[in-house]
Design an enzyme around this catalytic site. Structure first.
Site, PDB file in Angstrom:
ATOM      1  N   TYR A   1       8.754  16.106   0.843  1.00 31.38           N
ATOM      2  CA  TYR A   1       8.638  17.344   0.161  1.00 31.38           C
ATOM      3  C   TYR A   1       8.535  17.093  -1.262  1.00 31.38           C
ATOM      4  O   TYR A   1       7.919  17.867  -1.795  1.00 31.38           O
ATOM      5  CB  TYR A   1       9.846  18.248   0.487  1.00 31.38           C
ATOM      6  CG  TYR A   1       9.593  18.309   1.932  1.00 31.38           C
ATOM      7  CD1 TYR A   1       8.918  19.405   2.470  1.00 31.38           C
ATOM      8  CD2 TYR A   1      10.275  17.482   3.154  1.00 31.38           C
ATOM      9  CE1 TYR A   1       8.372  19.552   3.750  1.00 31.38           C
ATOM     10  CE2 TYR A   1      10.082  18.120   4.384  1.00 31.38           C
ATOM     11  CZ  TYR A   1       9.334  18.932   4.740  1.00 31.38           C
ATOM     12  OH  TYR A   1       8.907  19.162   6.043  1.00 31.38           O
TER      13      TYR A   1
ATOM     14  N   TRP B   1       7.136   0.075   4.150  1.00 31.64           N
ATOM     15  CA  TRP B   1       7.591   0.939   2.917  1.00 31.64           C
ATOM     16  C   TRP B   1       8.829   1.350   3.182  1.00 31.64           C
ATOM     17  O   TRP B   1       9.474   1.509   2.139  1.00 31.64           O
ATOM     18  CB  TRP B   1       6.535   1.985   2.321  1.00 31.64           C
ATOM     19  CG  TRP B   1       6.923   3.149   3.075  1.00 31.64           C
ATOM     20  CD1 TRP B   1       6.161   3.560   4.308  1.00 31.64           C
ATOM     21  CD2 TRP B   1       7.633   4.304   2.765  1.00 31.64           C
ATOM     22  NE1 TRP B   1       6.781   4.866   4.620  1.00 31.64           N
ATOM     23  CE2 TRP B   1       7.378   5.162   3.694  1.00 31.64           C
ATOM     24  CE3 TRP B   1       8.155   4.629   1.448  1.00 31.64           C
ATOM     25  CZ2 TRP B   1       8.168   6.628   3.437  1.00 31.64           C
ATOM     26  CZ3 TRP B   1       8.853   5.796   1.211  1.00 31.64           C
ATOM     27  CH2 TRP B   1       8.683   6.870   2.279  1.00 31.64           C
TER      28      TRP B   1
ATOM     29  N   HIS C   1       0.993  -1.335  -0.076  1.00 33.01           N
ATOM     30  CA  HIS C   1      -0.017   0.123  -0.073  1.00 33.01           C
ATOM     31  C   HIS C   1       1.055   1.152   0.055  1.00 33.01           C
ATOM     32  O   HIS C   1       0.707   2.121  -0.858  1.00 33.01           O
ATOM     33  CB  HIS C   1      -1.081  -0.045   1.252  1.00 33.01           C
ATOM     34  CG  HIS C   1      -1.655   1.274   1.598  1.00 33.01           C
ATOM     35  ND1 HIS C   1      -2.414   1.718   0.752  1.00 33.01           N
ATOM     36  CD2 HIS C   1      -1.361   2.224   2.465  1.00 33.01           C
ATOM     37  CE1 HIS C   1      -2.994   3.085   1.357  1.00 33.01           C
ATOM     38  NE2 HIS C   1      -2.250   3.349   2.414  1.00 33.01           N
TER      39      HIS C   1
ATOM     40  N   GLU D   1      11.905  12.885   0.197  1.00 34.46           N
ATOM     41  CA  GLU D   1      10.597  12.383  -0.711  1.00 34.46           C
ATOM     42  C   GLU D   1       9.335  12.949   0.072  1.00 34.46           C
ATOM     43  O   GLU D   1       8.392  13.241  -1.155  1.00 34.46           O
ATOM     44  CB  GLU D   1      10.567  10.897  -0.341  1.00 34.46           C
ATOM     45  CG  GLU D   1       9.541  10.077  -1.044  1.00 34.46           C
ATOM     46  CD  GLU D   1       9.494   9.828  -2.432  1.00 34.46           C
ATOM     47  OE1 GLU D   1      10.452  10.451  -3.197  1.00 34.46           O
ATOM     48  OE2 GLU D   1       8.324   9.809  -2.986  1.00 34.46           O
TER      49      GLU D   1
ATOM     50  N   HIS E   1      13.081  11.618   3.796  1.00 32.18           N
ATOM     51  CA  HIS E   1      12.572  12.943   4.309  1.00 32.18           C
ATOM     52  C   HIS E   1      12.239  13.919   2.969  1.00 32.18           C
ATOM     53  O   HIS E   1      11.221  14.265   2.882  1.00 32.18           O
ATOM     54  CB  HIS E   1      13.283  13.569   5.246  1.00 32.18           C
ATOM     55  CG  HIS E   1      12.307  14.700   5.938  1.00 32.18           C
ATOM     56  ND1 HIS E   1      10.956  14.140   6.832  1.00 32.18           N
ATOM     57  CD2 HIS E   1      12.149  15.728   5.836  1.00 32.18           C
ATOM     58  CE1 HIS E   1      10.452  15.263   7.000  1.00 32.18           C
ATOM     59  NE2 HIS E   1      11.050  16.385   6.383  1.00 32.18           N
TER      60      HIS E   1
ATOM     61  N   HIS F   1      15.224  13.106  12.528  1.00 33.46           N
ATOM     62  CA  HIS F   1      13.960  13.110  13.396  1.00 33.46           C
ATOM     63  C   HIS F   1      13.053  11.739  13.229  1.00 33.46           C
ATOM     64  O   HIS F   1      12.193  11.528  13.967  1.00 33.46           O
ATOM     65  CB  HIS F   1      13.068  14.288  13.063  1.00 33.46           C
ATOM     66  CG  HIS F   1      12.475  14.475  11.921  1.00 33.46           C
ATOM     67  ND1 HIS F   1      12.320  15.749  11.034  1.00 33.46           N
ATOM     68  CD2 HIS F   1      11.851  13.585  11.027  1.00 33.46           C
ATOM     69  CE1 HIS F   1      11.917  15.448   9.890  1.00 33.46           C
ATOM     70  NE2 HIS F   1      11.376  14.294   9.949  1.00 33.46           N
ATOM     71  N   HIS F   2      13.237  11.051  12.195  1.00 35.94           N
ATOM     72  CA  HIS F   2      12.705   9.562  12.019  1.00 35.94           C
ATOM     73  C   HIS F   2      13.281   8.569  12.896  1.00 35.94           C
ATOM     74  O   HIS F   2      12.841   7.511  12.885  1.00 35.94           O
ATOM     75  CB  HIS F   2      12.524   9.255  10.554  1.00 35.94           C
ATOM     76  CG  HIS F   2      11.801  10.106   9.678  1.00 35.94           C
ATOM     77  ND1 HIS F   2      10.463  10.137   9.504  1.00 35.94           N
ATOM     78  CD2 HIS F   2      12.219  11.264   8.914  1.00 35.94           C
ATOM     79  CE1 HIS F   2      10.083  11.030   8.605  1.00 35.94           C
ATOM     80  NE2 HIS F   2      11.310  11.811   8.237  1.00 35.94           N
TER      81      HIS F   2
ATOM     82  N   LYS G   1       3.776  29.965   3.772  1.00 37.99           N
ATOM     83  CA  LYS G   1       2.963  29.650   2.603  1.00 37.99           C
ATOM     84  C   LYS G   1       1.472  29.874   3.085  1.00 37.99           C
ATOM     85  O   LYS G   1       0.433  30.330   2.354  1.00 37.99           O
ATOM     86  CB  LYS G   1       3.306  28.197   2.248  1.00 37.99           C
ATOM     87  CG  LYS G   1       4.566  28.191   1.421  1.00 37.99           C
ATOM     88  CD  LYS G   1       4.882  26.809   0.723  1.00 37.99           C
ATOM     89  CE  LYS G   1       5.811  27.004  -0.115  1.00 37.99           C
ATOM     90  NZ  LYS G   1       5.766  27.466  -1.386  1.00 37.99           N
TER      91      LYS G   1
ATOM     92  N   ARG H   1       1.568   0.882  15.024  1.00 37.82           N
ATOM     93  CA  ARG H   1       1.223   0.746  13.681  1.00 37.82           C
ATOM     94  C   ARG H   1       1.738  -0.742  13.068  1.00 37.82           C
ATOM     95  O   ARG H   1       2.454  -1.423  13.975  1.00 37.82           O
ATOM     96  CB  ARG H   1       2.010   1.897  12.888  1.00 37.82           C
ATOM     97  CG  ARG H   1       3.224   1.935  12.828  1.00 37.82           C
ATOM     98  CD  ARG H   1       3.668   3.267  12.164  1.00 37.82           C
ATOM     99  NE  ARG H   1       3.749   3.356  10.891  1.00 37.82           N
ATOM    100  CZ  ARG H   1       4.540   3.989  10.172  1.00 37.82           C
ATOM    101  NH1 ARG H   1       5.816   4.484  10.579  1.00 37.82           N
ATOM    102  NH2 ARG H   1       4.507   4.014   8.773  1.00 37.82           N
TER     103      ARG H   1
ATOM    104  N   ASP I   1       7.047  21.805 -26.044  1.00 39.76           N
ATOM    105  CA  ASP I   1       7.021  20.829 -25.318  1.00 39.76           C
ATOM    106  C   ASP I   1       7.868  20.654 -24.399  1.00 39.76           C
ATOM    107  O   ASP I   1       8.539  21.485 -23.939  1.00 39.76           O
ATOM    108  CB  ASP I   1       7.321  19.540 -26.706  1.00 39.76           C
ATOM    109  CG  ASP I   1       6.445  18.372 -26.091  1.00 39.76           C
ATOM    110  OD1 ASP I   1       6.807  17.844 -25.030  1.00 39.76           O
ATOM    111  OD2 ASP I   1       5.864  17.666 -27.361  1.00 39.76           O
TER     112      ASP I   1
ATOM    113  N   SER J   1      13.275   6.202 -13.702  1.00 38.72           N
ATOM    114  CA  SER J   1      12.005   6.856 -14.229  1.00 38.72           C
ATOM    115  C   SER J   1      11.950   8.294 -13.572  1.00 38.72           C
ATOM    116  O   SER J   1      11.951   9.412 -14.391  1.00 38.72           O
ATOM    117  CB  SER J   1      10.870   6.230 -14.066  1.00 38.72           C
ATOM    118  OG  SER J   1       9.771   7.115 -14.318  1.00 38.72           O
ATOM    119  N   SER J   2      12.019   8.371 -12.361  1.00 36.68           N
ATOM    120  CA  SER J   2      11.799   9.693 -11.546  1.00 36.68           C
ATOM    121  C   SER J   2      13.054  10.581 -12.107  1.00 36.68           C
ATOM    122  O   SER J   2      12.866  11.924 -12.165  1.00 36.68           O
ATOM    123  CB  SER J   2      11.843   9.609  -9.888  1.00 36.68           C
ATOM    124  OG  SER J   2      10.723   8.953  -9.516  1.00 36.68           O
TER     125      SER J   2
ATOM    126  N   SER K   1      -1.421  27.427  -5.190  1.00 35.75           N
ATOM    127  CA  SER K   1      -1.059  28.586  -5.292  1.00 35.75           C
ATOM    128  C   SER K   1      -1.607  29.142  -6.620  1.00 35.75           C
ATOM    129  O   SER K   1      -1.527  30.173  -7.063  1.00 35.75           O
ATOM    130  CB  SER K   1       0.499  28.592  -5.290  1.00 35.75           C
ATOM    131  OG  SER K   1       0.883  28.375  -4.005  1.00 35.75           O
TER     132      SER K   1
ATOM    133  N   THR L   1       6.885  27.192   5.958  1.00 33.59           N
ATOM    134  CA  THR L   1       5.677  26.459   5.589  1.00 33.59           C
ATOM    135  C   THR L   1       4.439  27.330   6.149  1.00 33.59           C
ATOM    136  O   THR L   1       3.494  27.639   5.403  1.00 33.59           O
ATOM    137  CB  THR L   1       5.527  24.918   6.414  1.00 33.59           C
ATOM    138  OG1 THR L   1       6.639  24.424   5.954  1.00 33.59           O
ATOM    139  CG2 THR L   1       4.293  24.482   5.901  1.00 33.59           C
TER     140      THR L   1
END
Lengths: 556, 38
Positions: A272, A156, A91, A270, A268, A317-318, A346, A465, A120, A184-185, A283, A343
């Protein structure tokens, strides 16, 4: 040479002499399936990305339904614990790498050339390759479920040694799939950077670019810096599993905690990668429906860049519970909390853009406003998790699950839905059913809160979890959460109907400016967007007139 | 600048940018492996 309706790739070939003859200038899209296989057109590729992402969203959502069905009541009800772990793992992987990221790349493909007045993307063939890697990588990842020993079941985050020493054989396919998705990314990011830097209308300066382009430009740099680290991590996993190395094997002198550092150095940023383009979308939408220029454009750009830079220096922090020195915890805690400043800038700017605006609440605006409110809730719980002493309590509980789903579902996913409703009429020349879309919005926004808000309480009460069974005291909130989950899942049936109905039977729209107060070069081209656009790059006057952040007196 | 000249200029710039950015990505990949090997 006529250049009115040619593919950019055709023109490139003509200039460089790759084609001996060039008599197919005035073509639209090719017919049949091969159109989609061979296309180098940014709109076609954008469409492919978005449909692929939607398919993966439904598959990943089905896995979520299995998870919530199992957790509906305490005790083991429907699936074996090992299969439950495969569901949570796939998932997460499918949603992150198969749904959210490709959806944003699809939106970038469709919109960036239109928003910067380019014909293009800069590298059209590589663009085709970037997309067509994805279905094979996604299929390979999903195929692991049918292999001996089952699919990956280590979450994950695929921490070693669960993903190395104790993983099923299918993990090698998972590693290959991640390599392909990452490749690909990276190619997509290279294309976006090259497009923004080289293909902009000659009169468009960087600070004239719409916020969606800016946020994607910065996101592309995040991808370039973060994805190779992920590729390195899975390469080391591969060699640990198959070639006798011990990068992450303590018995061989390696360090499993190092895996976590490497993973989160990717992981991390990722987060963002999945939220900065969302900021860009919101925006674009809010000024349109508030009928005001975006407040604080340049501060938005700098805030986005600040968030991107900070995202690389907060990863641990993880890992507060891995035995980090106090000084390390203090540093990562303060650096994490510092992200709330840009943040906050924004969120302040979005609210100030709406302040005293002539607001209307068409469907895209409903999703955008919901994004601002609900993403902020996710941000606040992120602040709580960033506080090192408090994280000892929250770590690995459902509080974390609630937090990142508020960020990624009511944040990233909501912004994607907002973007699709906002730009779909431009793409296909038909308007969606506004009444059904509003019903869908309220259905989804209520159910998603029933789904995820009680998970805060479960986490605070100590429910871990990634477990298929739980203590009796967690039963009520889990049942409520599952009911919300089923309702939210069902809302996507209605969403599918609304989108397909719009494309096939929607009321025709022909005005270039589908939303009367929308600004941007994409609203100057005919509706539906022609197959080839901006043969003539727009001029400075038009660029400034179409800027959603510059208010020119007397020009509306 | 004619349309062809603009396209040629854009193409050259895109190739240069892609080479540099792709090179950076590959270097980060190698650096990740190297730093974990020493």
């Amino acid at each position: 040479m006529s250049t009115t309706t040619t593919d950019l790739q055709d023109e490139i070939d003509a200039i460089t002499g790759s084609h001996g003859t060039h008599d197919d200038h005035h073509h639209g899209p090719k017919k049949g399936l091969l159109r989609w296989v061979k296309t180098t057109n940014h709109k076609d590729i954008g469409t492919l990305y978005i449909w692929f992402a939607f398919t993966m969203l439904l598959i990943g959502g089905a896995f979520a339904m299995v998870i919530r069905a199992e957790l509906f009541q305490p005790g083991l009800q429907l699936v074996e614990p090992q299969f439950f772990n495969q569901m949570t793992t796939l998932h997460g992987l499918i949603m992150v790498f198969g749904a959210i990221m490709p959806a944003f790349v699809g939106l970038a493909n469709w919109q960036i050339p239109l928003m910067i007045g380019a014909k293009d993307m800069a590298l059209p063939r590589m663009n085709n390759w970037s997309f067509w890697i994805l279905p094979f990588a996604g299929a390979m990842l999903l195929s692991t479920l049918f292999m001996k020993g089952g699919g990956p079941a280590f979450g994950w985050t695929f921490y070693a040694p669960l993903s190395t020493t104790f993983a099923p054989d299918s993990t090698d396919f998972f590693i290959f799939a991640i390599h392909m998705l990452g490749f690909s990314s990276i190619m997509g990011a290279i294309n976006i950077i090259a497009t923004v830097l080289n293909m902009r209308a000659p009169d468009m300066k960087l600070m004239d670019m719409p916020l969606f382009v800016w946020t994607w430009f910065i996101t592309a740099f995040l991808l370039i810096a973060a994805m190779p680290v992920l590729a390195g991590a899975v390469t080391m996993m591969l060699t640990d599993r198959n070639f006798g190395t011990s990068f992450f094997d303590a018995a061989g002198g390696g360090d499993p905690v190092m895996f976590q550092h490497i993973f989160w150095f990717f992981g991390h940023p990722e987060v963002y990668i999945m939220i900065l383009p969302a900021f860009g979308i919101v925006s674009q939408i809010i000024p349109t429906f508030a009928r005001k220029p975006l407040f604080g454009y340049s501060s938005m750009v700098y805030a986005t860049a600040s968030i991107a830079l900070l995202s690389f220096v907060v990863w641990a922090h993880h890992m507060f519970l891995t035995g980090m020195p106090i000084a390390g915890q203090m540093y990562f805690m303060y650096a994490t909390i510092l992200i709330s400043v840009p943040t906050g800038v924004k969120v302040f700017n979005w609210i100030t853009t709406m302040w005293k605006g002539s607001m209307t609440f068409e469907t895209p605006m409903l999703w955008a406003v919901a994004f601002v409110i609900l993403f902020t809730i996710g941000g606040f719980s992120g602040l709580m998790l960033g506080i090192a002493p408090a994280d000892i309590q929250y770590h690995d509980t459902y509080f974390v699950v609630a937090h990142f789903h508020y960020v990624l579902v009511t944040g990233a996913l909501f912004s994607i839905i907002a973007a699709v409703f906002y730009w779909l009429p431009k793409w296909c020349g038909r308007m969606y059913n506004e009444k059904l879309a509003r019903i869908h919005f309220w259905w989804a926004v209520i159910s998603v809160n029933i789904l995820f808000f009680p998970q805060h309480f479960l986490g605070l009460a100590g429910m871990p979890r990634r477990i298929p069974d739980y203590s009796l005291q967690f039963a009520d909130f889990n049942m409520i959460s599952s009911i919300g989950g089923f309702a939210f899942g069902a809302s996507f049936i209605l969403l599918t109907y609304i989108i397909v109905d719009c494309i096939r039977n929607g009321k025709r729209v022909t005005e270039p400016r589908v939303w009367e107060s929308a600004k941007g070069l994409e609203w100057t081209i005919p509706t539906p967007a022609p197959y080839h656009t901006f043969d003539e790059p727009p001029k400075k006057e038009q660029i400034l007139k179409e800027s959603s952040h510059i208010h020119i007196e007397g020009v509306h | 600048m004619t349309e062809d000249e603009l396209l040629e200029k854009q193409r050259k710039g895109a190739r240069r940018t892609a080479t540099i950015v792709g090179g950076i990505a590959f270097a980060i990949f190698l650096l990740t492996l190297y730093l974990n090997s020493v």
